[in-house]
Each structure stands twice: as C-alpha cells, then as structure tokens.
Design a protein around this motif. Structure first.
Motif, PDB file in Angstrom:
ATOM      1  N   ASP A  73       6.096   3.644  20.843  1.00 12.89           N
ATOM      2  CA  ASP A  73       5.111   2.576  20.790  1.00 12.89           C
ATOM      3  C   ASP A  73       3.991   2.897  19.812  1.00 12.89           C
ATOM      4  OD1 ASP A  73       6.502   1.341  22.781  1.00 12.89           O
ATOM      5  OD2 ASP A  73       5.070   1.768  24.368  1.00 12.89           O
ATOM      6  N   GLN A  74       3.362   1.841  19.317  1.00 13.18           N
ATOM      7  CA  GLN A  74       2.138   2.025  18.542  1.00 13.18           C
ATOM      8  C   GLN A  74       1.010   2.332  19.520  1.00 13.18           C
ATOM      9  OE1 GLN A  74       1.324  -1.642  16.508  1.00 13.18           O
ATOM     10  NE2 GLN A  74       0.399  -2.579  18.291  1.00 13.18           N
ATOM     11  N   ALA A  75      -0.100   2.771  19.011  1.00  8.96           N
ATOM     12  CA  ALA A  75      -1.223   3.190  19.845  1.00  8.96           C
ATOM     13  C   ALA A  75      -2.111   2.009  20.211  1.00  8.96           C
ATOM     14  CB  ALA A  75      -2.030   4.267  19.124  1.00  8.96           C
ATOM     15  N   GLY A  76      -1.701   1.211  21.206  1.00  8.34           N
ATOM     16  CA  GLY A  76      -2.479   0.080  21.691  1.00  8.34           C
ATOM     17  C   GLY A  76      -1.954  -1.242  21.166  1.00  8.34           C
ATOM     18  N   GLY A  77      -2.583  -2.340  21.650  1.00  9.24           N
ATOM     19  CA  GLY A  77      -2.256  -3.666  21.157  1.00  9.24           C
ATOM     20  C   GLY A  77      -1.167  -4.401  21.907  1.00  9.24           C
ATOM     21  N   TYR A  78      -0.812  -3.988  23.121  1.00  8.34           N
ATOM     22  CA  TYR A  78       0.252  -4.630  23.888  1.00  8.34           C
ATOM     23  C   TYR A  78      -0.315  -5.416  25.069  1.00  8.34           C
ATOM     24  CZ  TYR A  78       3.612  -1.688  21.432  1.00  8.34           C
ATOM     25  OH  TYR A  78       4.383  -1.080  20.470  1.00  8.34           O
ATOM     26  N   LEU A  79       0.277  -6.563  25.336  1.00 10.87           N
ATOM     27  CA  LEU A  79      -0.058  -7.389  26.489  1.00 10.87           C
ATOM     28  C   LEU A  79       1.177  -7.453  27.384  1.00 10.87           C
ATOM     29  CD1 LEU A  79      -2.057  -9.446  27.841  1.00 10.87           C
ATOM     30  CD2 LEU A  79      -0.832 -11.213  26.554  1.00 10.87           C
ATOM     31  N   ALA A  80       0.993  -7.192  28.668  1.00  5.64           N
ATOM     32  CA  ALA A  80       2.104  -7.257  29.626  1.00  5.64           C
ATOM     33  C   ALA A  80       1.928  -8.469  30.526  1.00  5.64           C
ATOM     34  CB  ALA A  80       2.147  -5.992  30.471  1.00  5.64           C
ATOM     35  N   ALA A  81       3.037  -9.132  30.850  1.00  5.46           N
ATOM     36  CA  ALA A  81       3.062 -10.238  31.796  1.00  5.46           C
ATOM     37  C   ALA A  81       3.782  -9.756  33.046  1.00  5.46           C
ATOM     38  CB  ALA A  81       3.779 -11.437  31.190  1.00  5.46           C
ATOM     39  N   PRO A 139     -12.010   0.631  26.539  1.00  2.37           N
ATOM     40  CA  PRO A 139     -12.781  -0.275  27.401  1.00  2.37           C
ATOM     41  C   PRO A 139     -11.938  -0.744  28.581  1.00  2.37           C
ATOM     42  CG  PRO A 139     -12.890  -0.967  25.093  1.00  2.37           C
ATOM     43  CD  PRO A 139     -11.877   0.124  25.177  1.00  2.37           C
ATOM     44  N   VAL A 140     -12.583  -0.985  29.700  1.00  6.70           N
ATOM     45  CA  VAL A 140     -11.885  -1.496  30.874  1.00  6.70           C
ATOM     46  C   VAL A 140     -11.874  -3.019  30.763  1.00  6.70           C
ATOM     47  CG1 VAL A 140     -11.910  -1.681  33.386  1.00  6.70           C
ATOM     48  CG2 VAL A 140     -12.617   0.453  32.270  1.00  6.70           C
ATOM     49  N   VAL A 141     -10.684  -3.586  30.686  1.00  8.72           N
ATOM     50  CA  VAL A 141     -10.509  -5.027  30.567  1.00  8.72           C
ATOM     51  C   VAL A 141      -9.752  -5.509  31.799  1.00  8.72           C
ATOM     52  CG1 VAL A 141      -9.524  -6.897  29.187  1.00  8.72           C
ATOM     53  CG2 VAL A 141     -10.486  -4.893  28.050  1.00  8.72           C
ATOM     54  N   ALA A 142     -10.394  -6.376  32.557  1.00  8.38           N
ATOM     55  CA  ALA A 142      -9.786  -6.877  33.797  1.00  8.38           C
ATOM     56  C   ALA A 142      -8.581  -7.757  33.486  1.00  8.38           C
ATOM     57  CB  ALA A 142     -10.819  -7.666  34.592  1.00  8.38           C
ATOM     58  N   PRO A 143      -7.530  -7.653  34.306  1.00  4.37           N
ATOM     59  CA  PRO A 143      -6.376  -8.535  34.118  1.00  4.37           C
ATOM     60  C   PRO A 143      -6.747  -9.986  34.443  1.00  4.37           C
ATOM     61  CG  PRO A 143      -6.011  -7.021  35.963  1.00  4.37           C
ATOM     62  CD  PRO A 143      -7.344  -6.705  35.386  1.00  4.37           C
ATOM     63  N   ILE A 144      -5.968 -10.917  33.911  1.00  9.18           N
ATOM     64  CA  ILE A 144      -6.177 -12.344  34.155  1.00  9.18           C
ATOM     65  C   ILE A 144      -4.941 -12.899  34.842  1.00  9.18           C
ATOM     66  CG2 ILE A 144      -6.405 -14.596  33.045  1.00  9.18           C
ATOM     67  CD1 ILE A 144      -8.126 -13.259  30.932  1.00  9.18           C
ATOM     68  N   GLU A 145      -5.149 -13.608  35.967  1.00  4.71           N
ATOM     69  CA  GLU A 145      -4.043 -14.251  36.665  1.00  4.71           C
ATOM     70  C   GLU A 145      -4.078 -15.735  36.367  1.00  4.71           C
ATOM     71  OE1 GLU A 145      -2.644 -13.344  40.489  1.00  4.71           O
ATOM     72  OE2 GLU A 145      -3.538 -11.341  40.479  1.00  4.71           O
ATOM     73  N   HIS A 146      -2.905 -16.268  35.987  1.00  2.40           N
ATOM     74  CA  HIS A 146      -2.800 -17.692  35.663  1.00  2.40           C
ATOM     75  C   HIS A 146      -1.369 -18.142  35.928  1.00  2.40           C
ATOM     76  CE1 HIS A 146      -3.401 -21.486  33.633  1.00  2.40           C
ATOM     77  NE2 HIS A 146      -2.408 -21.221  32.814  1.00  2.40           N
ATOM     78  N   ALA A 147      -1.220 -19.207  36.705  1.00  2.00           N
ATOM     79  CA  ALA A 147       0.081 -19.808  37.016  1.00  2.00           C
ATOM     80  C   ALA A 147       1.076 -18.794  37.579  1.00  2.00           C
ATOM     81  CB  ALA A 147       0.651 -20.490  35.773  1.00  2.00           C
ATOM     82  N   GLY A 148       0.583 -17.915  38.456  1.00  2.03           N
ATOM     83  CA  GLY A 148       1.471 -16.956  39.115  1.00  2.03           C
ATOM     84  C   GLY A 148       1.835 -15.742  38.280  1.00  2.03           C
ATOM     85  N   ILE A 149       1.184 -15.589  37.126  1.00  2.00           N
ATOM     86  CA  ILE A 149       1.457 -14.447  36.244  1.00  2.00           C
ATOM     87  C   ILE A 149       0.152 -13.694  35.986  1.00  2.00           C
ATOM     88  CG2 ILE A 149       2.294 -13.722  33.978  1.00  2.00           C
ATOM     89  CD1 ILE A 149       3.985 -16.284  33.923  1.00  2.00           C
TER      90      ILE A 149
END
Length: 165
Positions: free
Chosen positions: A72-80, A49-59
């Motif tokens: 890496d495992q197949a999915g489940g990562y969040l990048a800042a 699925p296409v999930v839009a990034p979220i901007e908050h407090a300059g990140i």
C-alpha cells in the motif's frame, strides 16, 4: 623470579580494599545508569489526525491505514464497512501519495485531516494533511480533486552555463 611474583602478589593484596571499593562504586554507577528510563524515540512527523468515521445509509466510512506488507501507499485510503455486520464492503484510494524510496528519500504518510458528508448525502469531502480537498462520489465510488494548497514543488535548479573554451 619468585621474588617478583611475591612482590606483585603482595602489592595486589595491599591494594585489594581500594580495588574492591572502586569495583563497588563502578557497579553502583552501572546499576544507577541501567535503572534510568530509556529515551523514547521521536518521529519526524506528528501523529496522524484523528478523523471520526461517518455513517450514512447503513455504511460506515472511515480512513483506512496502509499496510506496507500489502504494498500500500502511505495513506489516502477510504474504507466502507457495513454498519450492522462490521464486514468490509470496499476500499478506495482517494489520492495518490508519491513513493520517493526509488529516489533514495523517505516516503512520509499523508492522512486525512477532515471528512464531511455533503448536504445532499451523495458524497464525502475529504481534506488531506496538506490542505488538498477531494470529493468521493459514494454511488460511483470515485474520487475527484476539488482544490488544494498552492504549488509546493521545488523551484527549478538553475545551472550556470559552462564556460566556452
């Protein structure tokens, strides 16, 4: 012996137009087959699925795809990511994706379905493709399981008792 060779040569020469016509038809069929487009291989899972990034407090927070070369495992990562510079600030494993290759089964990627910022701006609620929801505390950089789909583990295998001798 010469007579047999001469007869064979005469037979080949007599049928040469027919042989050439067949050869042309065969090459035409091959040419037609070669010009047909190759079928596109289909995958066993739909695209992520296409999930839009979220901007908050300059990140900027966005889903980070996995890299098999890095283990890496197949999915489940969040990048800042720093919104101004684009430099990577960190990466968090939001949930575990079981690696089933050891058991000889394919491991399918499990990506985010949705990601929303909580009203107080302190956390992200992330739903994965199975419907499980995780809360990522942005200050502590931790992930907590909130809720999820019903237990989908396979039923225990019933083994009939061995007959008594």
């Amino acid at each position: 012996m010469k007579r047999h060779r001469a007869l064979a040569l005469a037979t080949v020469l007599a049928f040469m137009p027919t042989i050439m016509a067949c050869a042309d038809v065969k090459s035409a069929v091959i040419t037609i087959k070669e010009k047909q487009p190759m079928p596109v291989p289909s995958s066993s899972r739909p695209p992520a699925p296409v999930v839009a990034p979220i901007e908050h407090a300059g990140i900027r927070y966005e889903q980070d795809k996995h890299d098999d070369r890095a283990g890496d495992q197949a999915g489940g990562y969040l990048a800042a990511i720093d919104s101004k510079t684009g430099s990577r600030l960190g990466r968090l494993k939001v949930y575990e994706v079981q690696d089933q290759r050891v058991a000889g089964l394919p491991t399918f990627a499990r990506y985010f379905r949705s990601m929303i910022l909580t009203p107080d701006g302190a956390a992200l609620d992330i739903e994965d493709e199975t419907g499980a929801v995780y809360r990522v505390d942005l200050a502590r950089r931790t992930s907590t399981f909130i809720s999820g789909p019903p237990d989908i583990s396979p039923p225990e295998r019933l083994v009939p008792p061995k007959p008594q001798p």
